[in-house]
Design an enzyme around this catalytic site. Sequence first.
Site, PDB file in Angstrom:
ATOM      1  N   HIS A 298       0.836  -1.204   0.000  1.00  0.00           N
ATOM      2  CA  HIS A 298       0.000   0.000   0.000  1.00  0.00           C
ATOM      3  C   HIS A 298       0.869   1.252   0.000  1.00  0.00           C
ATOM      4  O   HIS A 298       0.718   2.162  -0.838  1.00  0.00           O
ATOM      5  CB  HIS A 298      -0.891   0.026   1.244  1.00  0.00           C
ATOM      6  CG  HIS A 298      -1.947  -1.027   1.280  1.00  0.00           C
ATOM      7  ND1 HIS A 298      -1.667  -2.342   1.557  1.00  0.00           N
ATOM      8  CD2 HIS A 298      -3.285  -0.959   1.104  1.00  0.00           C
ATOM      9  CE1 HIS A 298      -2.791  -3.048   1.533  1.00  0.00           C
ATOM     10  NE2 HIS A 298      -3.794  -2.226   1.257  1.00  0.00           N
TER      11      HIS A 298
ATOM     12  N   HIS B  35      -0.660  -3.989   9.459  1.00  0.00           N
ATOM     13  CA  HIS B  35       0.781  -3.963   9.200  1.00  0.00           C
ATOM     14  C   HIS B  35       1.502  -3.553  10.468  1.00  0.00           C
ATOM     15  O   HIS B  35       0.969  -2.785  11.285  1.00  0.00           O
ATOM     16  CB  HIS B  35       1.125  -2.966   8.080  1.00  0.00           C
ATOM     17  CG  HIS B  35       1.055  -3.542   6.704  1.00  0.00           C
ATOM     18  ND1 HIS B  35       1.879  -4.558   6.270  1.00  0.00           N
ATOM     19  CD2 HIS B  35       0.265  -3.224   5.651  1.00  0.00           C
ATOM     20  CE1 HIS B  35       1.596  -4.853   5.009  1.00  0.00           C
ATOM     21  NE2 HIS B  35       0.617  -4.067   4.611  1.00  0.00           N
TER      22      HIS B  35
ATOM     23  N   ASP C  37       6.816  -2.561   8.543  1.00  0.00           N
ATOM     24  CA  ASP C  37       6.293  -2.784   7.187  1.00  0.00           C
ATOM     25  C   ASP C  37       6.055  -1.456   6.473  1.00  0.00           C
ATOM     26  O   ASP C  37       6.338  -1.310   5.277  1.00  0.00           O
ATOM     27  CB  ASP C  37       4.980  -3.561   7.240  1.00  0.00           C
ATOM     28  CG  ASP C  37       5.106  -4.870   7.992  1.00  0.00           C
ATOM     29  OD1 ASP C  37       6.200  -5.450   7.985  1.00  0.00           O
ATOM     30  OD2 ASP C  37       4.112  -5.301   8.599  1.00  0.00           O
TER      31      ASP C  37
END
Length: 287
Positions: free
Chosen positions: A206, A246, A250
Site C-alpha cells: 500500500h 501492518h 512494514d
Amino acid sequence: MSASAAEPVDSLRRRSRNGNHTNGVAVEDHRVGDTDTPMEITAKNNGYANGVGGGGWRSKASFMTWTTRDVVYVARHHWIPCMFAAGLLFFMGVEYTLQMIPARSEPFDLGFVATRSLNRVLASSPDLNTVLAALNTVFVLMQTTYIVWTWLVEGRARATIAALFMFTCRGILGYSTQLPLPQDFLGSGVDFPVGNVSFFLFFSGHVAGSMIASLDMKRMQRFKLAMVFDILNVLQSIRLLGTRGHYTIDLAVGVGAGILFDSLAGKYEELSRRHHLGEKTPPRNWL
C-alpha cells in the site's frame, strides 16, 4: 620568443612564486577550489584526490590532519550526518541494554501502542472499520490507475516498471519470512486484498505503491496531486496500524521500497536507452 610574449609569462611566474595563482586562488591557505571543504583540501594536499593515494603508505592519514576548524565546519554544514552519528551511538546503547521479547509473547510495536485507542474504536464499531477499509481500497485503485495510466496513455513506463519490481520483491520477502498476524487484527471483506484473504505483511505494498505514484507526480510537477497522495498515504498508514494490518516496520520499509524501486526503474530506463542507441532500429516510445 619575443619580449612582449615573454613578459606576461615572467609576470605569471613571479605571481606564482609569491603565492598567488592566475585564478586568484591563494596557495598559502591551501584553498584548492571555491567549493572545497577543509577536509577535501587536506585530502588533495595529501595526494588522495579523486580516490587516488598519491603518497601511498607514506601519506599522512586524513584524521591526523583534522583541526578544530574542520570539526566546526562539519557541525555547521553537515549537521544531518552528525544527527545520524548521535543516533548511532544512542541505539548502540539501546541495543546492548534492551531486554528481548520472550518467544511466546506478542511482538512489541510502537505504532500499535500509539494507535491503541483507534484500535479500540474500530473494534467496537465494525461499520466504521468497513467504511475505512472501503476507502482504503479506493485509494489503492487510485494508485494502480495512475501507475498504469502513465504507461498506457502517457507513454512513460518508469512508474509501472517500479511497481513491477516492487511487488515482485515484496512477494519474495513476504514469503521468505512470514510474520504472524497480530491477535487484535481487524479485517474486513472490502479491504484490499478484497475478500479478507491472506496477504504478505512485509513490506507494505500500500505504502510503497503510493510512494511510487507520488514520486512520478513530483517528477512531472503535479505537486498538488502528489500532496494529496502523500496525505492519503499518511492516513492510510495510521489506519493500517489501527487495524493491525501492518507492523510499523512494514510501513517504514514501504516508504524506502517506493523510493528504491523508483530509482532502480530510472536506472533501468537509462540502461535501456543506452543499449538501443547502438541499434539501427529505434526503440518504441513506451520504453
